[in-house]
Scaffold this motif. Sequence first.
Motif, short mmCIF file in Angstrom:
data_model
loop_
_atom_site.label_atom_id
_atom_site.label_comp_id
_atom_site.label_asym_id
_atom_site.label_seq_id
_atom_site.Cartn_x
_atom_site.Cartn_y
_atom_site.Cartn_z
N ALA A 35 0.81 -1.22 0.00
CA ALA A 35 0.00 0.00 0.00
C ALA A 35 0.84 1.27 0.00
O ALA A 35 0.36 2.34 -0.36
N ILE A 36 2.13 1.17 0.41
CA ILE A 36 2.97 2.37 0.48
C ILE A 36 3.94 2.35 -0.71
O ILE A 36 4.81 1.48 -0.81
N GLN A 37 3.74 3.28 -1.60
CA GLN A 37 4.55 3.38 -2.82
C GLN A 37 5.39 4.66 -2.76
O GLN A 37 4.88 5.73 -2.46
N ALA A 38 6.74 4.49 -3.05
CA ALA A 38 7.64 5.65 -3.07
C ALA A 38 7.97 6.04 -4.52
O ALA A 38 7.95 5.20 -5.42
N SER A 39 8.35 7.31 -4.73
CA SER A 39 8.74 7.79 -6.05
C SER A 39 9.47 9.13 -5.88
O SER A 39 9.52 9.68 -4.78
N GLY A 40 10.06 9.62 -7.01
CA GLY A 40 10.61 10.99 -7.01
C GLY A 40 12.10 11.11 -6.78
O GLY A 40 12.62 12.23 -6.75
N LEU A 41 12.83 10.02 -6.65
CA LEU A 41 14.27 10.12 -6.38
C LEU A 41 15.08 9.79 -7.65
O LEU A 41 14.68 8.98 -8.48
N LYS A 42 16.30 10.42 -7.74
CA LYS A 42 17.24 10.13 -8.83
C LYS A 42 18.61 9.92 -8.21
O LYS A 42 19.00 10.62 -7.27
N LEU A 43 19.37 8.95 -8.77
CA LEU A 43 20.68 8.65 -8.22
C LEU A 43 21.61 8.27 -9.38
O LEU A 43 21.33 7.35 -10.13
N ASN A 44 22.70 9.12 -9.52
CA ASN A 44 23.64 8.91 -10.63
C ASN A 44 24.17 7.48 -10.60
O ASN A 44 24.50 6.93 -9.55
N ASP A 45 24.25 6.93 -11.76
CA ASP A 45 24.81 5.60 -11.98
C ASP A 45 23.89 4.47 -11.48
O ASP A 45 24.29 3.30 -11.47
N TYR A 46 22.69 4.81 -11.02
CA TYR A 46 21.78 3.78 -10.54
C TYR A 46 20.40 3.93 -11.18
O TYR A 46 19.94 5.04 -11.45
N GLU A 47 19.85 2.77 -11.41
CA GLU A 47 18.45 2.75 -11.82
C GLU A 47 17.64 2.34 -10.59
O GLU A 47 17.83 1.24 -10.06
N ILE A 48 16.85 3.24 -10.11
CA ILE A 48 16.10 3.00 -8.87
C ILE A 48 14.84 2.19 -9.17
O ILE A 48 14.02 2.57 -10.01
N LYS A 49 14.75 1.07 -8.49
CA LYS A 49 13.54 0.27 -8.55
C LYS A 49 12.84 0.39 -7.20
O LYS A 49 13.43 0.09 -6.16
N TYR A 50 11.65 0.84 -7.24
CA TYR A 50 10.89 1.09 -5.99
C TYR A 50 10.15 -0.17 -5.54
O TYR A 50 9.49 -0.83 -6.34
N GLU A 51 10.32 -0.49 -4.29
CA GLU A 51 9.60 -1.62 -3.69
C GLU A 51 8.55 -1.09 -2.70
O GLU A 51 8.87 -0.25 -1.86
#
Length: 275
Positions: A35-51
């Motif tokens: 039920a809790i979804q995160a978003s909105g972050l960027k990180l150089n050299d990484y592809e962020i996968k949200y859990e």
Amino acid sequence: VKASEAAGTASYSTKIDADKDVKDAKTDAGTYSGAIQASGLKLNDYEIKYEAGNATVTPRDINIGYTVSDKTKVYGETNPILTADSDITVTAGFVNGDTFKNNEYTFTGMPEKNQKADVGTYDLDLKDKDWQKAVGGNYKVNNVTANKGTLTVTPKEISLAVDYKSKVYGNDNPELTGTFTGMLDGDTHKKVSYKTDAGERSHVGDYGISVDYGDKEHTAYWQDILGKNYTLKDKNVKNGSLHITPRSISYKADDATREAGSDKEPVLGGGFVLG
């Protein structure tokens, strides 16, 4: 990698579906997977996968109090009927306009003897109420405070009529009796004592018959005679009377003889003969 090294600001969605949000105070208790979804972050050299995280809404502790109404009845009357509409008051720490899932109550404590239940007091309470089921899954019953009611059975007021009697002058007095009105079938009492001024030689006429209390106070006398389930007031005691009638008696003339032609008159006499 530290979250502080990421660019942007994390935002979170707590939507369960289009109409429900975990943050809503009216969301039902339970565990909501993902039920809790995160978003909105960027990180150089990484592809962020949200859990997604799980959201858990725990049941709210609730305290319940109830009061059962007091009732009264007179000995001999049927038991009063207790109803959920008028004979119980329940308070609970609900929020958000919540109420009980059901208002069904079973009462206990009414005497099994019903009309023959002795004078006294009887506790009235609820029987086997499943409060947890009544409040539902959003609450956890922490404490239930019971204020029992009381059924008070009071004595039945009855009356006594002293029986009217009669006798013939010179006879022994008849047994003096009386008749109670208002006692329940099967109930008994001790023997009542009666008195009258009339005796064996009392003259023809009417003589009062009344209760012989001796040296006892009237209330105490009747409590001893009737027991605790009945009461008898002086105004409800009607005295009787003993009517003495004349005794039958006859007067018989004595037999007499005389010699024919004699001038000597016979001796005449007679006497009373009791009937």
